[in-house]
Scaffold this motif. Sequence first.
Motif, mmCIF file in Angstrom:
data_model
loop_
_atom_site.group_PDB
_atom_site.id
_atom_site.type_symbol
_atom_site.label_atom_id
_atom_site.label_comp_id
_atom_site.label_asym_id
_atom_site.label_seq_id
_atom_site.Cartn_x
_atom_site.Cartn_y
_atom_site.Cartn_z
ATOM 1 N N LEU A 153 0.856 -1.190 0.000
ATOM 2 C CA LEU A 153 0.000 0.000 0.000
ATOM 3 C C LEU A 153 0.886 1.232 0.000
ATOM 4 O O LEU A 153 1.463 1.595 1.023
ATOM 5 C CB LEU A 153 -0.911 0.008 1.224
ATOM 6 N N GLY A 154 0.995 1.855 -1.143
ATOM 7 C CA GLY A 154 1.794 3.068 -1.272
ATOM 8 C C GLY A 154 1.030 4.084 -2.085
ATOM 9 O O GLY A 154 -0.176 4.253 -1.904
ATOM 10 N N THR A 155 1.710 4.763 -2.998
ATOM 11 C CA THR A 155 1.022 5.673 -3.907
ATOM 12 C C THR A 155 -0.091 4.938 -4.629
ATOM 13 O O THR A 155 -1.193 5.452 -4.804
ATOM 14 C CB THR A 155 2.011 6.257 -4.926
ATOM 15 N N GLY A 156 0.210 3.706 -5.067
ATOM 16 C CA GLY A 156 -0.786 2.791 -5.615
ATOM 17 C C GLY A 156 -0.919 1.586 -4.706
ATOM 18 O O GLY A 156 -0.528 1.612 -3.543
ATOM 19 N N VAL A 157 -1.489 0.515 -5.243
ATOM 20 C CA VAL A 157 -1.600 -0.750 -4.507
ATOM 21 C C VAL A 157 -1.010 -1.850 -5.367
ATOM 22 O O VAL A 157 -1.499 -2.117 -6.474
ATOM 23 C CB VAL A 157 -3.061 -1.091 -4.156
ATOM 24 N N GLY A 158 0.053 -2.466 -4.875
ATOM 25 C CA GLY A 158 0.668 -3.588 -5.570
ATOM 26 C C GLY A 158 0.429 -4.872 -4.812
ATOM 27 O O GLY A 158 -0.032 -4.864 -3.662
ATOM 28 N N GLY A 159 0.762 -5.977 -5.435
ATOM 29 C CA GLY A 159 0.583 -7.259 -4.771
ATOM 30 C C GLY A 159 1.552 -8.288 -5.306
ATOM 31 O O GLY A 159 2.100 -8.142 -6.408
ATOM 32 N N ALA A 160 1.780 -9.318 -4.510
ATOM 33 C CA ALA A 160 2.674 -10.399 -4.909
ATOM 34 C C ALA A 160 2.231 -11.681 -4.211
ATOM 35 O O ALA A 160 1.631 -11.639 -3.136
ATOM 36 C CB ALA A 160 4.125 -10.072 -4.558
ATOM 37 N N ILE A 161 2.553 -12.807 -4.836
ATOM 38 C CA ILE A 161 2.143 -14.112 -4.333
ATOM 39 C C ILE A 161 3.364 -15.015 -4.239
ATOM 40 O O ILE A 161 4.108 -15.167 -5.215
ATOM 41 C CB ILE A 161 1.110 -14.770 -5.270
ATOM 42 N N LEU A 162 3.559 -15.608 -3.079
ATOM 43 C CA LEU A 162 4.566 -16.649 -2.897
ATOM 44 C C LEU A 162 3.822 -17.974 -2.785
ATOM 45 O O LEU A 162 2.976 -18.143 -1.898
ATOM 46 C CB LEU A 162 5.385 -16.394 -1.632
ATOM 47 N N ALA A 163 4.112 -18.911 -3.684
ATOM 48 C CA ALA A 163 3.449 -20.212 -3.723
ATOM 49 C C ALA A 163 4.495 -21.309 -3.693
ATOM 50 O O ALA A 163 5.367 -21.369 -4.573
ATOM 51 C CB ALA A 163 2.587 -20.352 -4.979
ATOM 52 N N GLU A 164 4.450 -22.139 -2.668
ATOM 53 C CA GLU A 164 5.429 -23.204 -2.470
ATOM 54 C C GLU A 164 6.856 -22.650 -2.483
ATOM 55 O O GLU A 164 7.768 -23.242 -3.045
ATOM 56 C CB GLU A 164 5.252 -24.306 -3.520
ATOM 57 N N GLY A 165 7.008 -21.475 -1.876
ATOM 58 C CA GLY A 165 8.317 -20.862 -1.735
ATOM 59 C C GLY A 165 8.835 -20.138 -2.954
ATOM 60 O O GLY A 165 9.977 -19.670 -2.952
ATOM 61 N N LYS A 166 8.006 -19.999 -3.998
ATOM 62 C CA LYS A 166 8.441 -19.339 -5.225
ATOM 63 C C LYS A 166 7.484 -18.215 -5.593
ATOM 64 O O LYS A 166 6.278 -18.313 -5.356
ATOM 65 C CB LYS A 166 8.506 -20.338 -6.386
ATOM 66 N N LEU A 167 8.027 -17.148 -6.177
ATOM 67 C CA LEU A 167 7.168 -16.091 -6.686
ATOM 68 C C LEU A 167 6.290 -16.641 -7.794
ATOM 69 O O LEU A 167 6.767 -17.300 -8.728
ATOM 70 C CB LEU A 167 8.000 -14.936 -7.246
ATOM 71 N N LEU A 168 4.997 -16.361 -7.686
ATOM 72 C CA LEU A 168 4.065 -16.737 -8.738
ATOM 73 C C LEU A 168 3.956 -15.558 -9.695
ATOM 74 O O LEU A 168 3.369 -14.530 -9.361
ATOM 75 C CB LEU A 168 2.708 -17.071 -8.123
ATOM 76 N N ARG A 169 4.521 -15.718 -10.890
ATOM 77 C CA ARG A 169 4.629 -14.580 -11.811
ATOM 78 C C ARG A 169 3.544 -14.563 -12.878
ATOM 79 O O ARG A 169 3.299 -13.534 -13.489
ATOM 80 C CB ARG A 169 6.010 -14.589 -12.477
ATOM 81 N N GLY A 170 2.908 -15.691 -13.141
ATOM 82 C CA GLY A 170 1.888 -15.732 -14.177
ATOM 83 C C GLY A 170 2.478 -15.947 -15.553
ATOM 84 O O GLY A 170 3.694 -15.985 -15.741
ATOM 85 N N ALA A 171 1.580 -16.081 -16.551
ATOM 86 C CA ALA A 171 1.999 -16.436 -17.907
ATOM 87 C C ALA A 171 2.911 -15.392 -18.529
ATOM 88 O O ALA A 171 3.831 -15.715 -19.281
ATOM 89 C CB ALA A 171 0.768 -16.646 -18.790
ATOM 90 N N ARG A 172 2.676 -14.109 -18.224
ATOM 91 C CA ARG A 172 3.480 -13.040 -18.821
ATOM 92 C C ARG A 172 4.227 -12.232 -17.767
ATOM 93 O O ARG A 172 4.719 -11.145 -18.048
ATOM 94 C CB ARG A 172 2.585 -12.121 -19.662
ATOM 95 N N GLY A 173 4.271 -12.751 -16.539
ATOM 96 C CA GLY A 173 5.004 -12.061 -15.484
ATOM 97 C C GLY A 173 4.212 -11.015 -14.750
ATOM 98 O O GLY A 173 4.775 -10.245 -13.967
ATOM 99 N N PHE A 174 2.899 -10.960 -14.953
ATOM 100 C CA PHE A 174 2.098 -9.866 -14.398
ATOM 101 C C PHE A 174 1.231 -10.292 -13.220
ATOM 102 O O PHE A 174 0.378 -9.530 -12.773
ATOM 103 C CB PHE A 174 1.179 -9.273 -15.475
ATOM 104 N N ALA A 175 1.398 -11.495 -12.692
ATOM 105 C CA ALA A 175 0.544 -11.951 -11.595
ATOM 106 C C ALA A 175 0.705 -11.060 -10.360
ATOM 107 O O ALA A 175 1.775 -10.501 -10.117
ATOM 108 C CB ALA A 175 0.878 -13.396 -11.231
ATOM 109 N N GLY A 176 -0.374 -10.934 -9.602
ATOM 110 C CA GLY A 176 -0.319 -10.176 -8.357
ATOM 111 C C GLY A 176 -0.791 -8.744 -8.461
ATOM 112 O O GLY A 176 -0.544 -7.959 -7.536
ATOM 113 N N GLU A 177 -1.483 -8.382 -9.526
ATOM 114 C CA GLU A 177 -1.977 -6.999 -9.637
ATOM 115 C C GLU A 177 -3.242 -6.839 -8.803
ATOM 116 O O GLU A 177 -4.334 -6.569 -9.311
ATOM 117 C CB GLU A 177 -2.225 -6.639 -11.105
ATOM 118 N N PHE A 178 -3.087 -6.972 -7.486
ATOM 119 C CA PHE A 178 -4.230 -6.893 -6.587
ATOM 120 C C PHE A 178 -4.897 -5.522 -6.641
ATOM 121 O O PHE A 178 -6.103 -5.408 -6.409
ATOM 122 C CB PHE A 178 -3.796 -7.159 -5.137
ATOM 123 N N GLY A 179 -4.117 -4.496 -6.911
ATOM 124 C CA GLY A 179 -4.667 -3.148 -6.925
ATOM 125 C C GLY A 179 -5.708 -2.931 -7.995
ATOM 126 O O GLY A 179 -6.495 -1.981 -7.910
#
Length: 318
Positions: A131-157
Amino acid sequence: MYAVGIDVGGTQIKGGVVREDGAILRFRSVPTPREGGEAVFEALLDLVRSLLTNGEGVAVVGVGVPGWVDGRTGVVGHAPNLGWRNVPLRDRLARALPLPVAVENDANVALLGELWRGAARGAEWVLFFALGTGVGGAILAEGKLLRGARGFAGEFGHIPVRREGGDLCSCGKRGCLEAEASGRAIARRGHEAAETGRSPYLAEVLAREGRISARHVAEAASRGDAAAREIFGQAAEALAFVVGGLVNALNPERVVVGGGVSRAGEVLFAPLREALPRYALPEFLSPDLLLPGEHPEDAGVLGAAYLAFTEGRGARGL
């Protein structure tokens, strides 16, 4: 071995020289140029160069950027708060420095910072909200960053929290979480409360300083200002809606809320804890599920340095 970690934000660009044990030897920040575009790149490059002047033997550079970043190529596809589209940031910085450079989404690197030296330490399933100027997000799954098909996973904002209407988000849509719970949204509503006289405290701040920030609204709320508490209550409700849905979908061990707005403390976390059971399944809730980040100001710097250390050595699998 040392790394420079850089956290590019919509308001500030922060950087530090970081040792392999996570100690930040030097820390600096500069305002993010409001005109965006090339001016932001030049400010970023100048900050990195200023951190390289003391001869610590920096070998690698890591950068976190708010927006859609392909960590494999280092290309920033779209960073709306910076005015960037399709910027080959990794290659441009590597040529200019010249040093190996790793580039990733800013929330991903902040999660790495909390995983390395903070509230996510030792966990394998984590949701991270920045929570900053915008809202970002990230996911750790089984100890690894979950990046998604194009690297954009976690856009919770940019998860919608309103089916109709809502304030305009930086992405161009309405009703996103970022338009409800970001520092910018909180400051905007604080400004409205000051102008309309609903908050005498914020009206005094506006008259004295000419602007209202999320920090001012948090200060007002901590003093019992009803309008400011309502603003944080609205932000917490929207955040709980998204957190609850993601908890139900992913069953994380921890939900870490970081970023500058998290420094509001109980003004934010008390209504968030109260609202969360309305949306999350009770079986998925635990007393230690929801945690504030331990590094609200420098998680991005730490995580960017960690990314640089691992990527610079050819490590994979984060």
